[in-house]
Structure formats: C-alpha cells, structure tokens
Design a protein around this motif. Structure first.
Motif, PDB file in Angstrom:
ATOM      1  N   GLU B 134     -20.065 -18.189  21.934  1.00 17.85           N
ATOM      2  CA  GLU B 134     -19.747 -18.617  23.304  1.00 17.85           C
ATOM      3  C   GLU B 134     -20.538 -19.869  23.686  1.00 17.85           C
ATOM      4  N   ALA B 135     -21.848 -19.797  23.492  1.00 17.43           N
ATOM      5  CA  ALA B 135     -22.722 -20.913  23.872  1.00 17.43           C
ATOM      6  C   ALA B 135     -22.364 -22.170  23.095  1.00 17.43           C
ATOM      7  N   LEU B 136     -22.071 -21.984  21.825  1.00 18.41           N
ATOM      8  CA  LEU B 136     -21.691 -23.111  20.970  1.00 18.41           C
ATOM      9  C   LEU B 136     -20.358 -23.714  21.433  1.00 18.41           C
ATOM     10  N   ALA B 137     -19.428 -22.838  21.825  1.00 19.25           N
ATOM     11  CA  ALA B 137     -18.111 -23.282  22.274  1.00 19.25           C
ATOM     12  C   ALA B 137     -18.210 -24.056  23.583  1.00 19.25           C
ATOM     13  N   VAL B 138     -19.094 -23.624  24.451  1.00 19.04           N
ATOM     14  CA  VAL B 138     -19.299 -24.335  25.722  1.00 19.04           C
ATOM     15  C   VAL B 138     -19.869 -25.731  25.437  1.00 19.04           C
ATOM     16  N   GLU B 139     -20.817 -25.798  24.511  1.00 17.80           N
ATOM     17  CA  GLU B 139     -21.334 -27.107  24.079  1.00 17.80           C
ATOM     18  C   GLU B 139     -20.222 -28.007  23.547  1.00 17.80           C
ATOM     19  N   ALA B 140     -19.235 -27.379  22.898  1.00 19.94           N
ATOM     20  CA  ALA B 140     -18.138 -28.140  22.291  1.00 19.94           C
ATOM     21  C   ALA B 140     -17.039 -28.466  23.302  1.00 19.94           C
ATOM     22  N   GLY B 141     -17.220 -28.023  24.565  1.00 21.23           N
ATOM     23  CA  GLY B 141     -16.275 -28.405  25.603  1.00 21.23           C
ATOM     24  C   GLY B 141     -15.314 -27.320  26.042  1.00 21.23           C
ATOM     25  N   LEU B 142     -15.430 -26.126  25.495  1.00 19.59           N
ATOM     26  CA  LEU B 142     -14.573 -25.029  25.964  1.00 19.59           C
ATOM     27  C   LEU B 142     -15.156 -24.457  27.250  1.00 19.59           C
TER      28      LEU B 142
END
Lengths: 203, 203
Positions: B134-142
């Motif tokens: 989740e945290a990684l995806a938010v960093e990626a713009g999700l």
C-alpha cells in the motif's frame, strides 16, 4: 609466501558444464599465478548428501537444460556431442584419475581428465562401459587391463570415496565447483565472477 | 518488418537474481532495438508445475545460494540487502503490476517493478505485508487503499493467474527467464549468452 596458490576444481566426468569449465580453468588460473587442483568426484554422491537431483531429472527443466548444455558449449567455441548415455556412471574413469594422480602426479591426472571429458562430450562415449575406459586408458599409456584392475582395486575405490567425502565436507553440491582462498563458485557460468575474484581479490 | 521486436522477461519480486536482471535488461534490449516485455509471475506456481523447489529449500545449497545472491549483486555494482522475509509472498505486488500494465500501460508497470524490487532488495521490505505494498503504491501515485482493492479484485487475481499459466505454457520453471525469438535463457547469469544472441543471432 612460499605456499603455492591453488584453484580447487571439483567435477564429474558426466557433467557437461564441467567439460566446458575443464577447457578454460587452466588458462584462467595461470594468468593469476595459480595451479588448478582437480578433484574427480561422483555427482550422484554429492547430490544425495545435499538432497538434490540432477537438473535433467525434472521434466520441464530437462528440456531447457539439454538445450543449454549445447548452447553453452557453442558459446565457449567447443565441440559438443550429447553422449549416448546420460547421465552416465563415471566411477571407473574417476578411479583411473586418482590412480594417475597418486602414482604419476597431478599433471598426468589432468591429461586424463581432458581425455575422459573429450571421450564423453566430443565422441559421445559411455564411460560406464569399462571396455571404453580400458581403450581410453591404453591410448593414455596404461597397460592393457590396467584400468580394469585399478577400478576393482580397494585402494583406488577408497581414494575416490575419500575425494567425495572431502568434497561434501567443503560444501560441494554440484559441478563444476571451484574454491579460491575459501570462496566457493558453483557452475561454469560463474567464470566471470571467479575471474574478477582472481583479478581484484574479494568483492 | 513493422512488427516490434521484444525481449520477454519473466520474474518474481521475491527473486534476487530477477532483481539484478531487472537493472540491466532494458539497456541490453535497447542496444539491440528491442523492447522488454515484463511478466510478473509467482515462482511458487511455476516451481510446483515443474516439480521444483527454491534453491534455498535445500540445506547445503542454501548457504551457497545466499552468498551467491549477495556476491552477484556486488558483481553487478548494485545495492543489496537480504530482505527480512525470504522467500516472500508477492501476489499483492504482482497484481498491482498487472493493474498498472492493464490500465496505464507497460511503462508504468515497469516503473512499479523497479520500485517493488528496490523495496525488497535495497530496503529489505516484505511485500507479503499488504500495508507495505500500500505504502509503496501510494509513493508510485496510486490512491490510498487502491493497492488493497486491486489485490482483492477477482479481475486482477485472474490476470496474475493467467500470467502464471502462460509462463508455464512457455516452459518457464524459474526466474529470471528470458525468451528472444523463441530461444529461452534462464538465469541472471545467462546475460552474456543472451547478449551474444542479440548481437549475432542464433549460434
């Protein structure tokens, strides 16, 4: 230091990647002032100790691996023939290796290794056939009947067993397997990493 | 010919050798006018189909393999950290890969692959933890919560399952696995053979 620097190399005469490595390992060692110390072993014994099987014993992996054997040989510019029997029994040839090593010295055993690998992977012979090993041994200068006697001799049987036990103690679980100053390298495809280690030292 | 030339690349985010290959494969492909077509899969699924297990599941092989992971990364000049959990569950990250691939296109999925590999092998994270993905995806713009929704979505679950099935159909039994014009190359260590094939064609 007066201690001679070595590059330890374990192999089985039935291993195609060992055949390939056997063709480049001496030149590599020489460039770095080392001598190759060859150890003929039986991969079946080290596989069993490590609870492993040959890559060709897995149906899906087998097809790729056979293709990769041949391509890897071509990559290294070598003649290559898939032998009539594979994997094959190599205890006769390995005992002759240790006989030559113990009586005539490593250089003669190294020459035998080159001949035995060539017999399997250039001519396609089966070293599991004692008559084939006999003929090869005669070509290499042994007397008729000598290879058969060596392979049946408890002393050379035991020498091969010791070589396998020593390999297992070092951690050898496949072939070709190299150790340089305690650092292990498994596989013909570790040539670049091994070369860098020899050139630059630990990295 | 108007057909775009590709280099197919299968990987699992839990595979150290795939992490390494992911760093060099685009430059190699580009030099030869090809585009990398990435396929995120689950190695556990292809291992099962091929009746194989991870190399680290064999006691004697494990020690060597862990050492070789780190040395291979250093050989390629890469940061490397052995993750807190290994092997780890990568289905969440793989479903996000296929979501990005299907909605935003391959370039966005490729960027996600780089981020996910970096999270595991540079930061040591565990992608089996959905909060980490989740945290990684938010960093990626999700959006917040989006990765969790994607991973629970039957459509993206099925897309990943299809990718694994397709890999098995091609013969993929490990990772990284590459195919160029029908020729398979398995392993980060096949880079030189792959490079020669791209340069010279079949050999």
């Amino acid at each position: 230091m007066s201690e001679e620097r070595v590059l330890d190399f374990w192999f089985d005469f039935s291993s195609p990647y060992s055949y390939i490595a056997n063709t480049w390992v001496d030149a590599l060692a020489r460039r770095h002032g080392r001598r190759v110390r060859r150890h003929a072993i039986l991969l079946g014994v080290t596989f069993a100790a490590a609870e492993l099987k040959s890559p060709v014993s897995y149906p899906l992996k087998r097809e790729y691996t056979l293709r990769d054997f041949a391509r890897s040989a071509r990559y290294h510019g070598l003649d290559y023939q898939f032998p009539e029997v594979f994997p094959q029994m190599t205890q006769h040839a390995a005992r002759v290796f240790w006989f030559l090593h113990g009586t005539d010295g490593p250089a003669r055993a190294d020459d035998w290794a080159r001949r035995a690998f060539g017999a399997v992977f250039q001519k396609g012979y089966n070293l599991g056939d004692l008559a084939t090993v006999e003929a090869l041994a005669v070509e290499a200068g042994l007397a008729a009947g000598q290879a058969t006697a060596i392979s049946a001799d408890a002393h050379w049987k035991n020498r091969l067993r010791e070589a396998c036990d020593a390999a297992i103690a070092v951690g050898v679980f496949g072939a070709p397997y190299f150790v340089v100053d305690g650092e292990p390298f498994w596989g013909n495809d570790r040539q670049p990493q091994l070369a860098r280690w020899l050139t630059e030292g630990p990295y």
